[in-house]
Design an enzyme around this catalytic site. Structure first.
Site, PDB file in Angstrom:
ATOM      1  N   ASP A  16       1.017  -1.290  -0.096  1.00 26.77           N
ATOM      2  CA  ASP A  16       0.103   0.174  -0.052  1.00 26.77           C
ATOM      3  C   ASP A  16       0.988   1.117   0.097  1.00 26.77           C
ATOM      4  O   ASP A  16       1.783   1.309   0.796  1.00 26.77           O
ATOM      5  CB  ASP A  16      -0.934  -0.001   1.198  1.00 26.77           C
ATOM      6  N   ASP A  25     -14.129  -5.903  -5.356  1.00 28.09           N
ATOM      7  CA  ASP A  25     -14.182  -6.018  -3.901  1.00 28.09           C
ATOM      8  C   ASP A  25     -15.764  -6.558  -3.651  1.00 28.09           C
ATOM      9  O   ASP A  25     -16.840  -6.012  -3.897  1.00 28.09           O
ATOM     10  CB  ASP A  25     -14.173  -4.651  -3.105  1.00 28.09           C
TER      11      ASP A  25
END
Lengths: 217, 261
Positions: free
Chosen positions: B11, B130
């Site tokens: 990330d 997702d």
């Protein structure tokens, strides 16, 4: 040594330039100029994307006539390897006429079951290796078949179409298991690899190093 | 034979890795380039850089980062996070990214998948999905209902997840990155039923993400789960699992793996 990387808007050339840099080659030239290409000691021909657009771009740059006349060691990568063949199933109705420098026809994977995906994507091992392009990897120079896979045998593939095995094949990989295709091809000075040699870890670096320094005549 | 892949996800915010790591011997654990190179050296098969920056400077920082990672790292990597415009995709690929991952933008405009696949090839286009389980599946995995969510699992978009995966593949996605928001962060294992439903029903490679906490979780999602690749972040970053140790375990469990060097 002068190294030319052919620029025809054919995809991820930056990765090839970076891979050369990691091997200490900082003077590679990205070019579509026929004279610069003819004058280079080694020529790299990357390719990504779709066959008919790539051929259109090559023709627009006049490179379809230049490439077959080259005499120095030449390496097509991924789609750049496929384009050396005669015909591909990829492309609008009927497929695409290729450069015709090697006698193979490129066909699409037709997996036998849902477990086998297309594209063939990921790390697969090479076998039945020939020529100094693969010096230092398992099996080269051995008369025995390549033994158990080791870390040294794996390279990174991403492709939906492939060249079948023939007299021109200098490396094989299998997809599905037990069904070989051409992972490397050669005719005279023209070499090609189906895998991404520039993204294949230390194995890829060894092969690129061999291409730059080996006796590939 | 074709091996299953292990993928580490980094990330990134404003060009820096945001989740802490406890890698010893790494001079700067916040430097995504150093971290990416370290993982590549350890034998990870692929990397994902997920950009969570939300400023106007985003694009320039990200492109610079992608160039630096591509310069240093000799394995494939995917870049994701808020990518929507064709020009962004082009710039990232030309900078050395192998694939880009798209999520909200292609839910808003599914035709973008077709356009990007035509232009750059399916091999470069990953669609990230997702999903959250929206029932309790009392009768077992076959009864699980999964819906697509955005905004970290908060906003349902009103689409059944397996059907959206199928549509994305038909439109030209070369790979699907599935994240179960019901499992993400739990460390209790991946969403096996959802992964299996997509892997068996869609013809492109599937990356499973969300829930990795221990080595058997990887075996389960790669073998019975049918995933082609398993992605994880914190178990790698915090050193719970080493890439080499995990690969040895998986090889011993009968998962086809590129051995760590």
């Amino acid at each position: 040594m002068n190294i030319a990387v052919i620029d025809y808007q054919g995809g991820n050339v930056q990765s090839v330039l970076f891979a050369l840099e990691r091997l200490g080659v900082t003077n590679a030239v990205l070019t579509s100029d026929p004279d610069a290409i003819r004058g280079a000691d080694r020529v790299l021909f990357p390719g990504e994307g779709e066959a008919s657009s790539a051929m259109r771009a090559l023709r627009a740059a006049g490179l379809d006539r230049v490439l077959p006349t080259l005499t120095q060691p030449f390496l097509g990568i991924c789609l750049g390897m496929q384009l050396l063949g005669r015909h591909s199933q990829e492309g609008p109705a009927g497929g695409t006429e290729l450069l015709g420098m090697l006698p193979f026809d490129v066909v699409r994977f037709t997996p036998p079951d849902a477990a086998h995906k297309v594209p063939h994507m990921g790390w697969n091992n090479l076998h039945d290796l020939q020529t100094p392009l693969f010096a230092g990897l398992g099996g080269v120079g051995d008369t025995e078949a390549v033994a158990l896979p080791t870390a040294a045998d794996y390279v990174y593939f991403v492709h939906s179409y492939y060249a079948p095995v023939g007299d021109y094949t200098i490396a094989q990989a299998s997809y599905p298991a037990g069904v070989p295709f051409s992972a490397g091809v050669r005719h005279r000075n023209f070499y090609g690899v189906q895998f991404h040699v520039e993204k294949s870890g230390p194995v890829g670096e060894q092969i690129l190093h061999n291409f730059l320094t080996g006796d590939l005549g | 034979m074709l091996t299953k892949r292990l993928i580490a996800c980094l990330d990134v915010q404003n060009g820096r890795t945001v989740k802490g790591t406890n890698f010893v011997n790494l001079r700067d654990a916040g430097d995504p380039v150093a971290l990416a190179a370290r993982y590549a050296q350890e034998g990870i098969d692929e990397l994902v850089l997920l950009d969570i920056t939300a400023t106007v400077e985003k694009r320039r920082t990200l492109i610079e980062l992608v160039r630096n990672v591509a310069r240093e790292v000799n394995i494939p990597f995917t870049v994701g996070g808020g990518i929507g415009a064709v020009a962004d995709v082009e710039a990232l690929l030309l900078s050395g990214a192998d694939k880009v991952s798209l999520n909200s933008s292609v839910l808003r405009e599914p035709g973008l998948i077709d356009e990007l696949a035509r232009r750059f090839g399916s091999q470069a286009i990953v669609v990230a999905v997702d999903a959250r389980q929206t029932n309790d599946a009392a009768q077992g995995p076959a009864d699980e209902a999964w819906e697509v969510f955005t905004h970290g699992g908060r906003h349902p978009v009103g689409r059944e997840a397996v059907a959206w995966c199928r549509e994305a593949a038909e439109r030209g996605a070369g790979e699907l990155l599935l994240t179960s928001m019901s499992h993400d962060g739990t460390r209790d294992g991946y969403a096996l039923g959802f992964t299996r439903a997509v892997a068996a029903g869609v013809g492109v490679p599937v990356i499973a993400s969300g829930g990795a906490g221990a080595a058997p979780h990887f075996r389960d999602v790669l073998l019975p789960g049918g995933a082609d690749a398993a992605l994880a972040a914190s178990v790698f970053h915090f050193g719970d699992l080493s890439v080499a140790g995990l690969k040895s375990y998986l090889l011993a469990e009968g998962v086809a793996m590129r051995p760590a060097v």
